[in-house]
Write an enzyme that holds these catalytic residues in place. Sequence first.
Site, short mmCIF file in Angstrom:
data_model
loop_
_atom_site.label_atom_id
_atom_site.label_comp_id
_atom_site.label_asym_id
_atom_site.label_seq_id
_atom_site.Cartn_x
_atom_site.Cartn_y
_atom_site.Cartn_z
NE ARG A 242 -3.77 -2.32 2.30
CZ ARG A 242 -3.56 -3.60 2.56
NH1 ARG A 242 -2.34 -4.00 2.99
NH2 ARG A 242 -4.50 -4.50 2.41
CE LYS A 269 -3.98 2.52 10.16
NZ LYS A 269 -5.02 3.42 9.62
CG HIS A 331 -5.85 0.07 -4.27
ND1 HIS A 331 -5.63 -0.43 -3.01
CD2 HIS A 331 -6.74 -0.77 -4.85
CE1 HIS A 331 -6.37 -1.51 -2.83
NE2 HIS A 331 -7.05 -1.73 -3.92
NE ARG A 334 -2.54 -3.04 -2.38
CZ ARG A 334 -2.07 -3.90 -1.48
NH1 ARG A 334 -0.75 -4.02 -1.31
NH2 ARG A 334 -2.88 -4.65 -0.74
CG HIS A 357 -5.47 -8.91 0.03
ND1 HIS A 357 -5.74 -9.10 -1.31
CD2 HIS A 357 -5.34 -7.57 0.20
CE1 HIS A 357 -5.75 -7.94 -1.93
NE2 HIS A 357 -5.51 -7.00 -1.04
CE1 TYR A 366 4.29 -23.76 9.27
CE2 TYR A 366 2.50 -23.70 7.70
CZ TYR A 366 3.65 -24.28 8.18
OH TYR A 366 4.16 -25.39 7.55
#
Length: 391
Positions: A242, A269, A331, A334, A357, A366
């Site tokens: 981002r 975040k 964006h 992406r 995502h 993991y």
Amino acid sequence: MMLTIKAIDSAKPKDKAYKLPDFESLYLYITPSGTKSWRYDYQFNGKRKTLTIGKYPYISLSDARNEKELAKQLLAHGKDPSFERKKSALLANVERDNTFKSIASEWHSSKKSTWSKKYANEIISIFERDIFPYIGNEPITKIKPLEMLTVLKAIESRGALEIAKKARMRCGEVFRYAIITGRAEVNPTAELSSAMAKTQSKNFPFLATDAEMSEFLNALKGYSGNILTRYATMLLIYTVPRTIELLTLKWSDINFEQKLATIDEEVVKKDRVHLIPLATQSIEILKFLQPITGHGEYVFPNRNHPSKPMSNGAILHVIRRLGFANRASGHGFRHQFSSILNEHGFNSDWIEKQLNHEEGSVRGIYNHAQYLEGRREMMQWYADYIDNLTD
């Protein structure tokens, strides 16, 4: 004397099996139980052999004669008619078993352990609702591009453009799986993207074709504005974080030895860091910038306030100055990255991981380790792909 239908129908079974000859070693073989079948005797490699053509009346007299002529043609080309018949039957059985549905189900089973249950159910639902009813029972080798396009256009016709796009990409994965496993030779979805409706976000415009991306990259290459914003835009394209994740990147986040950038939890975040593998091109940009901004905290510092990161609007300013306002966005790079890599068959989990995502869970943490090497390879491939679009 050649056989007639009357003679065939009137022939009765005897205590022992016997033959009613027709012509050129074709005959009707009649068993004591009354079964009548066509056979053809021939020589192959010095050995006498018999081709069983089929039962009468399912195989008529004229059909039996045609089959005999076909057998003679095979013999003339040095081929054994009995062997060729068995081979054809085997291929027909393989083709019957290798339907699109059977191979798609096999592919889905091989993939679902790497997906969440929700996503696996979503994919199989698309197949069951929109694909299997139309081509599910067809041999996968018989499906042509036009037929595949017709199925996908039916999805588009109800306004489900994203589902149509996802269906095309996942069907493409099924065909590639069939090719890899030796059950198909062609992927009929490979060239369909240009024939389908484009799904473009109103809020996040993106460059939908390689030609548009090439135009943008060449314009960026000649950009005469701030060198930091030019390289920030290029690094954004290579690494697809981002925009705020890139512009708040600190030099302490870069590991040149491991070729990794680490995005802190506070920036993403989420409850874990985000690791970004760096392609050779990305490393070269960072090494070029190091003498320029390496004395400070941020890779891309604010021009007026060097102790702060570059403004979020800086890259948008570059896009506008290049004449791509409402055509490209941070964006959007992406979105383009996801489309290109999905079309080229890369692991969807690697792509989602690179875009950060997935939810913050034990499985997600993991998978950072599980997918890192695969993502390194993927990001280098993508950087090379982008470079190939630049003149």
